[in-house]
Design a protein around this motif. Sequence first.
Motif: not given
Length: 248
Positions: A237-240, A56-62, A114-116
């Motif tokens: 990948p789920d938590g990243l 996932h992304a909360t702050g991807q930049v393009a 990363y969320r556990i």
Amino acid sequence: MPRYKLTIEYDGTAYVGWQRQKNGMSVQETVEIALKAFSGQDLTLFGAGRTDAGVHATGQVAHVDIPREWRADTVRDALNARLREEGGVAILGVERVADSFDARFSARKRHYLYRILNRRPPPTVLKGRVWWVWKPLDVEGMDRAAKRLLGTHDFNTFRSTHCQAKSSIRTLERLDVVRAPGDEVHVHASAQSFLHNQIRSLVGSLKLVGEERWSADMLVDALEARDRKRCGPVAPPDGLYLARVDYA
């Protein structure tokens, strides 16, 4: 052509990753379809990081070059109007930038989370967005071990066998393991760049430390071995999340 910087949020569960691929829909292609609906032309979007399937992304930049000059908020709102039909991707912000700006090569630091979910019951509303680890974790021990990986090292142990980087030497600037409110454990990682699967590999090995199956010395031994076979199981990948990208 005018160049625009896009800050993007997405749930990667339904996508094959950031980069356009033949085996399914990617985040890049999803936004490019919205760009074509807006501009009437085929445009190429360049991202700061190539997140894998399910990440996932909360702050991807393009960045993207659009043939005509538009107000930044007009671009943002027009793209979101189309993306709402698909779901899973949103444009958080748009900025007009200099032609020299490059989302990937101008980046100075990338920040990942990363969320556990560390509890006995499995996730429901968080399914696909966290790594469920039901055994209690020694978070303080994980953090102490993580600190021994900071600095410049050869991280060959902690990268994918498919990694295409010419060098496995990277400088890890931050690796914090903290107990978050509720039942979550968060791993924060920051560096200018990461190897393919580096963070998921590190988190998977740190989990072994948290379960007291590895000591901190064993983690360092794995690093120094520079051997992929010495890595612990790779975290899913789920938590990243790609949380933020910094620029000068």
